[in-house]
Design a protein around this motif. Structure first.
Motif, mmCIF file in Angstrom:
data_model
loop_
_atom_site.group_PDB
_atom_site.id
_atom_site.type_symbol
_atom_site.label_atom_id
_atom_site.label_comp_id
_atom_site.label_asym_id
_atom_site.label_seq_id
_atom_site.Cartn_x
_atom_site.Cartn_y
_atom_site.Cartn_z
ATOM 1 N N ASP A 77 -33.542 7.069 -26.705
ATOM 2 C CA ASP A 77 -32.792 8.017 -25.871
ATOM 3 C C ASP A 77 -33.601 9.307 -25.874
ATOM 4 O O ASP A 77 -33.487 10.133 -26.777
ATOM 5 N N ALA A 80 -31.556 13.121 -25.681
ATOM 6 C CA ALA A 80 -30.372 12.724 -26.450
ATOM 7 C C ALA A 80 -29.156 13.601 -26.216
ATOM 8 O O ALA A 80 -28.022 13.127 -26.272
ATOM 9 N N GLY A 83 -25.695 13.138 -27.997
ATOM 10 C CA GLY A 83 -25.740 11.819 -28.615
ATOM 11 C C GLY A 83 -24.658 10.854 -28.190
ATOM 12 O O GLY A 83 -24.498 9.801 -28.812
ATOM 13 N N ASP A 85 -24.215 8.845 -25.429
ATOM 14 C CA ASP A 85 -24.685 7.530 -24.997
ATOM 15 C C ASP A 85 -25.379 6.797 -26.140
ATOM 16 O O ASP A 85 -25.220 5.578 -26.287
ATOM 17 N N SER A 86 -26.130 7.513 -26.946
ATOM 18 C CA SER A 86 -26.801 6.899 -28.093
ATOM 19 C C SER A 86 -25.796 6.256 -29.035
ATOM 20 O O SER A 86 -26.010 5.146 -29.547
ATOM 21 N N VAL A 96 -31.346 2.809 -32.163
ATOM 22 C CA VAL A 96 -31.557 3.883 -31.189
ATOM 23 C C VAL A 96 -32.359 5.018 -31.821
ATOM 24 O O VAL A 96 -32.014 5.506 -32.904
ATOM 25 N N LEU A 98 -33.157 8.793 -31.157
ATOM 26 C CA LEU A 98 -32.706 9.945 -30.377
ATOM 27 C C LEU A 98 -33.782 11.030 -30.422
ATOM 28 O O LEU A 98 -34.220 11.423 -31.516
ATOM 29 N N GLU A 100 -34.474 14.932 -29.105
ATOM 30 C CA GLU A 100 -33.864 16.107 -28.500
ATOM 31 C C GLU A 100 -34.823 17.283 -28.624
ATOM 32 O O GLU A 100 -35.278 17.610 -29.714
ATOM 33 N N LEU A 109 -26.796 17.507 -33.714
ATOM 34 C CA LEU A 109 -26.907 16.060 -33.862
ATOM 35 C C LEU A 109 -27.147 15.671 -35.318
ATOM 36 O O LEU A 109 -26.542 14.728 -35.836
ATOM 37 N N MET A 129 -29.138 4.809 -36.016
ATOM 38 C CA MET A 129 -29.537 5.960 -35.209
ATOM 39 C C MET A 129 -30.552 6.815 -35.968
ATOM 40 O O MET A 129 -30.289 7.253 -37.092
ATOM 41 N N LEU A 131 -33.049 10.235 -35.633
ATOM 42 C CA LEU A 131 -33.200 11.461 -34.848
ATOM 43 C C LEU A 131 -34.578 12.087 -35.039
ATOM 44 O O LEU A 131 -35.086 12.161 -36.159
#
Length: 239
Positions: A77, A80, A83, A85-86, A96, A98, A100, A109, A129, A131
């Motif tokens: 993503d 992001a 978040g 949709d992630s 996923v 993410l 950003e 996040l 997830m 990040l």
């Protein structure tokens, strides 16, 4: 690019501040202009409702990203945001990554993911997830490589003018735009995504908006207010 964002070291536009509100890191400003403080909470509120009642793999974002029976791709993503949709994709079993670019949003996040990891209902989802703070338009390949992530599908949701009637949403988007601005580099981001994705790139757009400048999408999936433009390199495979 970085894995950790230190909220106390971030420079913010005049009138905006990061602080803890009820145990959550929140971004706030004048409530008349921006509404309630903005935070990320994956364990309660809209995220919890969507996780339980959102429609599973029948959701538009899941269909666009290729989640189907026996097929659960790894998704980057690259825009992001908060978040949402992630989290949906991770709740459906996808790994996923993410990315950003706005440090303050990445900090929100980071805080939301840390709390989700400590909550029974969301800990397993949060474990899928990862990040990264960085600019996907400039560093997408490097960020994906640093995370040792398989970029089967890259999901893009560039900023566009929202037309929701809810005043709360408008204020939330106003606060978000104060930090993020508009994605004038969307064509470059699409180009980078097409170079990095192994199977497909999906781009969320307003339903009646033109595609991002560049190659034409091969397919589209339309919802009531938005659509997904699909750029397909090859078919996703069952794992």
């Amino acid at each position: 690019m970085s894995q950790v964002v230190n909220p106390s070291s971030l420079a913010l536009p005049t009138g905006l501040a990061l602080s803890y509100v009820n145990g959550q890191l929140a971004l706030s400003g004048d409530d008349r202009q921006y509404g309630n403080p903005l935070s990320v909470d994956f364990a309660a509120g809209k995220a919890a409702h969507r996780r339980q009642f959102g429609g599973g793999r029948g959701q538009l974002v899941a269909k666009a990203c290729g989640l189907a029976k026996g097929i659960t791709p790894c998704v980057v993503d690259a825009t992001a945001g908060l978040g949402r949709d992630s989290f949906v994709l991770a709740s459906l079993g996808a790994q996923v990554l993410l990315i950003e670019r706005v440090a303050a949003i990445a900090a929100l996040l980071q805080d939301g993911l840390a709390r989700a990891a400590k909550t029974d209902a969301t800990a397993e989802i949060a474990s899928r997830m990862t990040l990264r703070h960085g600019d996907a338009a400039e560093q997408l390949a490097a960020i994906v490589a640093s995370a040792a992530f398989a970029p089967d599908v890259i999901h893009l949701d560039p900023m566009f003018p929202h037309r929701e009637k809810s005043a709360l949403v408008k204020k939330e988007m106003r606060l978000f735009r104060e930090l993020a601005g508009d994605d004038a580099d969307a064509p470059r981001l699409l180009e980078a995504a097409l170079d990095v994705a192994t199977h497909r790139v999906v781009v969320k757009r307003p339903r009646k908006a033109p595609p991002i400048a560049g190659p034409a999408p091969q397919h589209t999936l339309e919802g009531k207010t938005s659509r997904y433009d699909l750029y397909v390199h090859r078919s996703l495979i069952r794992r």
